[in-house]
Design an enzyme around this catalytic site. Structure first.
Site, PDB file in Angstrom:
ATOM      1  N   TYR A   1     -54.477  25.716  44.764  1.00  0.00           N
ATOM      2  CA  TYR A   1     -52.827  26.093  44.433  1.00  0.00           C
ATOM      3  C   TYR A   1     -52.793  26.275  43.308  1.00  0.00           C
ATOM      4  CZ  TYR A   1     -47.899  25.628  43.698  1.00  0.00           C
ATOM      5  OH  TYR A   1     -46.476  25.817  43.397  1.00  0.00           O
TER       6      TYR A   1
ATOM      7  N   ASP B   1     -47.361  16.930  37.999  1.00  0.00           N
ATOM      8  CA  ASP B   1     -48.836  16.159  38.326  1.00  0.00           C
ATOM      9  C   ASP B   1     -49.663  16.782  37.333  1.00  0.00           C
ATOM     10  OD1 ASP B   1     -50.187  18.902  39.338  1.00  0.00           O
ATOM     11  OD2 ASP B   1     -48.123  18.603  40.539  1.00  0.00           O
TER      12      ASP B   1
ATOM     13  N   ASP C   1     -33.507  18.457  33.178  1.00  0.00           N
ATOM     14  CA  ASP C   1     -33.399  19.727  34.344  1.00  0.00           C
ATOM     15  C   ASP C   1     -33.640  20.975  33.871  1.00  0.00           C
ATOM     16  OD1 ASP C   1     -31.006  21.689  35.226  1.00  0.00           O
ATOM     17  OD2 ASP C   1     -31.719  20.296  36.843  1.00  0.00           O
TER      18      ASP C   1
ATOM     19  N   ASP D   1     -43.542  25.727  38.973  1.00  0.00           N
ATOM     20  CA  ASP D   1     -44.078  25.197  40.053  1.00  0.00           C
ATOM     21  C   ASP D   1     -43.055  23.832  40.660  1.00  0.00           C
ATOM     22  OD1 ASP D   1     -45.978  23.770  41.545  1.00  0.00           O
ATOM     23  OD2 ASP D   1     -47.087  22.821  40.303  1.00  0.00           O
TER      24      ASP D   1
END
Length: 328
Positions: A158, A183, A234, A253
């Site tokens: 991915y 991540d 945000d 993502d």
């Protein structure tokens, strides 16, 4: 004589009915996870019927995986999504994931299960529940709000697709923005491009970054690149204040487009992205699965075709534990 599931049955109607009921119970027990869990299946079924109008009532066997005996060590391996040592995610008719009925196959009769060896981390941030567990076959697994995000074994498929497709489609990209991706996997792949001079990343939940650095160092290595600048806020607020034409490429993502993340697949968001891209720049956006979310994909393609004057394409990669995600 009639053979059903290996049992010999007479033609007597009562015997056939009883054996059919037993076969059905065995079928449900296998779905639940283990043959010896038949009583738990029956209890779950009865509970669900009696409490079907109360989504806050969760069968106790599901809530704390009563296959485990009550001691501190085994209690650490209990979680609402882990039943009989298996992590399971289910999808309901609205596209949300609902863990009340762990063993009901909702929407399309589809469930996804991974065998759990040990739960390594579980905590609720300001935005979501974060779970990390060691699986039997896919290494460590990251789960957010009950939705599997990545595994050590297949994450690269991915990350490589969503990063390299856009960056290889334009000449010498210099300034790149990553939305989400806490991540660090997308950062890791973007950093492989020598032409890139600046990598901004906007992630709303800092705990995802901390957990990745602790349990997924091969992904979080992306944060160590000196070109990376981290913004904890945000995404909509961040992009709204980006100078016009700042980025050569933007990679979104994000998590599943439900709740607040729904805004990240709609036309107003794409208009802000367009403003932040230079002429000839490129956007790569998570776009769900062509097998499950054709209406969403069509809506995204339609919105992007209206906002961006260039070509719009859908890309797909085979990620065994990530059947929902592809990119646009």
């Amino acid at each position: 004589m009639v053979k059903i599931c290996g049992d010999s049955l007479s033609s007597n109607s009562v015997s056939v009915k009883r054996s059919a009921a037993a076969a059905k119970l065995r079928e449900e027990a296998v779905v639940f996870g283990q043959e010896e869990d038949r009583e738990a299946v029956v209890m779950c079924r009865k509970w669900n019927v009696n409490h079907e109008n109360d989504p806050t009532n969760i069968p106790p066997c599901c809530l704390k995986a009563q296959a485990f005996t009550p001691n501190a060590e085994l209690e650490a391996n209990c979680h609402a999504t882990v039943v009989s040592g298996w992590f399971t995610e289910h999808q309901n008719s609205s596209g949300h994931y609902n863990f009340k009925y762990f063993n009901e196959f909702l929407l399309t009769g589809e469930a996804h299960s991974l065998e759990v060896k040990k739960i390594l981390f579980k905590e609720r941030s300001k935005f979501q529940e974060v779970l990390v567990f060691e699986s039997a076959t896919y290494g460590k697994v990251l789960v957010l709000d009950g939705i599997l995000q990545l595994t050590e074994r297949d994450e690269f498929a991915y990350q490589e697709m969503i990063a390299h497709l856009p960056l290889c489609s334009i000449k010498s990209p210099k300034n790149v923005l990553v939305v989400g991706g806490g991540d660090g996997g997308v950062l890791r792949e973007v950093a492989r491009h020598n032409s890139v001079e600046l990598i901004d990343i906007c992630e709303i939940d800092e705990i995802v970054i901390d957990v990745s650095k602790r349990f997924f160092p091969d992904l979080a290595v992306g944060f160590e690149d000196p070109r990376v600048h981290l913004h904890i806020q945000d995404a909509l607020d961040f992009i709204r204040h980006v100078p016009k034409g700042k980025y050569d490429a933007i990679i979104v993502d994000s998590s599943d487009p439900v709740g607040p993340a729904q805004d990240l697949v709609e036309k107003p968001f794409f208009e802000m992205i367009s403003n932040a891209l230079r002429p000839g720049g490129v956007l790569c956006n998570m776009a769900e699965s062509m097998w499950l979310h054709t209406h969403l994909i069509n809506d995204m393609i339609s919105a992007c075709s209206e906002v961006f004057k260039g070509s719009v394409h859908y890309a797909w990669a085979n990620v065994p534990t990530y059947p929902r995600y592809d990119s646009l």
